[in-house]
Design a protein around this motif. Structure first.
Motif, short mmCIF file in Angstrom:
data_model
loop_
_atom_site.label_atom_id
_atom_site.label_comp_id
_atom_site.label_asym_id
_atom_site.label_seq_id
_atom_site.Cartn_x
_atom_site.Cartn_y
_atom_site.Cartn_z
N HIS A 64 0.95 -1.07 -0.07
CA HIS A 64 0.09 0.22 0.07
C HIS A 64 0.97 1.22 0.13
O HIS A 64 1.85 1.31 0.55
CB HIS A 64 -0.86 0.09 1.19
N ARG A 65 0.25 2.33 -0.54
CA ARG A 65 1.00 3.67 -0.47
C ARG A 65 -0.09 4.75 -0.68
O ARG A 65 -1.12 4.58 -1.36
CB ARG A 65 2.09 3.64 -1.51
N HIS A 66 0.40 5.81 -0.10
CA HIS A 66 -0.28 7.05 -0.16
C HIS A 66 -0.08 7.76 -1.50
O HIS A 66 1.02 7.80 -2.32
CB HIS A 66 -0.13 7.89 0.74
N THR A 67 -1.20 7.99 -2.08
CA THR A 67 -1.10 8.89 -3.55
C THR A 67 -0.85 10.35 -3.24
O THR A 67 -0.62 10.77 -4.30
CB THR A 67 -2.59 8.93 -4.30
N GLY A 68 -1.17 10.68 -2.02
CA GLY A 68 -0.88 12.23 -1.87
C GLY A 68 -2.16 12.93 -2.00
O GLY A 68 -2.27 14.16 -1.76
N LEU A 69 -3.22 12.41 -2.25
CA LEU A 69 -4.50 12.99 -2.24
C LEU A 69 -5.25 12.82 -0.99
O LEU A 69 -5.18 11.68 -0.56
CB LEU A 69 -5.10 12.55 -3.69
N THR A 70 -6.17 13.93 -0.72
CA THR A 70 -6.87 13.82 0.40
C THR A 70 -8.31 14.47 0.01
O THR A 70 -8.44 15.28 -0.69
CB THR A 70 -6.47 15.05 1.57
N LEU A 71 -9.33 13.72 0.65
CA LEU A 71 -10.76 14.59 0.59
C LEU A 71 -11.05 14.64 1.95
O LEU A 71 -11.20 14.11 2.81
CB LEU A 71 -11.43 13.33 0.02
N VAL A 72 -11.93 16.02 2.04
CA VAL A 72 -12.45 16.55 3.29
C VAL A 72 -13.91 16.73 2.68
O VAL A 72 -14.34 17.26 1.86
CB VAL A 72 -11.69 17.93 3.62
N ALA A 73 -14.73 16.14 3.51
CA ALA A 73 -16.24 16.27 3.53
C ALA A 73 -16.95 16.83 4.84
O ALA A 73 -16.58 16.36 5.70
CB ALA A 73 -16.74 15.15 2.74
N CYS A 74 -17.94 17.44 4.70
CA CYS A 74 -18.78 17.59 5.81
C CYS A 74 -20.24 17.51 5.69
O CYS A 74 -20.75 17.53 4.53
CB CYS A 74 -18.76 19.39 6.22
N ASN A 75 -20.81 17.00 6.61
CA ASN A 75 -22.37 16.68 6.39
C ASN A 75 -23.20 17.90 6.25
O ASN A 75 -24.30 17.58 5.59
CB ASN A 75 -22.68 16.31 7.92
N CYS A 76 -22.51 18.93 5.97
CA CYS A 76 -23.51 20.19 5.48
C CYS A 76 -23.32 20.25 3.80
O CYS A 76 -24.11 20.91 3.32
CB CYS A 76 -23.05 21.38 6.02
N GLY A 77 -22.56 19.49 3.25
CA GLY A 77 -22.57 19.24 1.71
C GLY A 77 -21.07 19.93 1.51
O GLY A 77 -20.94 19.63 0.13
N TYR A 78 -20.35 20.33 2.13
CA TYR A 78 -19.01 20.88 1.65
C TYR A 78 -18.04 19.74 1.34
O TYR A 78 -18.17 18.78 2.14
CB TYR A 78 -18.21 21.71 2.75
N THR A 79 -17.37 19.85 0.17
CA THR A 79 -16.60 18.89 -0.10
C THR A 79 -15.35 19.54 -0.97
O THR A 79 -15.61 20.34 -1.68
CB THR A 79 -17.02 17.51 -0.82
N THR A 80 -14.18 18.64 -0.90
CA THR A 80 -12.87 19.31 -1.58
C THR A 80 -12.84 18.52 -2.54
O THR A 80 -12.06 18.77 -3.76
CB THR A 80 -11.66 19.18 -0.76
N GLY A 81 -13.23 17.23 -2.94
CA GLY A 81 -12.93 16.34 -3.83
C GLY A 81 -11.51 15.90 -3.44
O GLY A 81 -10.95 16.33 -2.58
#
Length: 76
Positions: A39-56
């Motif tokens: 396994h390895r990290h791709t360097g990508l992260t996703l942040v999401a909030c229950n209110c509908g906010y998301t970074t992708g």
């Protein structure tokens, strides 16, 4: 006299933070015949909030700071 009825429904802020990983079959151990997953990290992260906010899925370095995210969307 105060109302005894339930209050209105509201969407809570609740952050979820995920880091993306890749997986591949590792090399074959010729002695035992075992093959482990790598396994390895791709360097990508996703942040999401229950209110509908998301970074992708975005590079982790481009995310808002945890302080800013917490200020806007509550605790993690």
């Amino acid at each position: 006299m105060p109302s005894t009825a339930a209050g209105p429904w509201a969407t809570e802020h609740r952050l979820t933070i995920r880091t993306q990983t890749e997986t591949r079959p590792g090399p074959l151990d010729e002695t035992t015949g075992d093959r482990w997953a790598e396994h390895r990290h791709t360097g990508l992260t996703l942040v999401a909030c229950n209110c509908g906010y998301t970074t992708g899925w975005v590079p982790a370095a481009t995310l808002p700071s945890l302080t800013d995210l917490t200020r806007a969307h509550g605790g993690t």
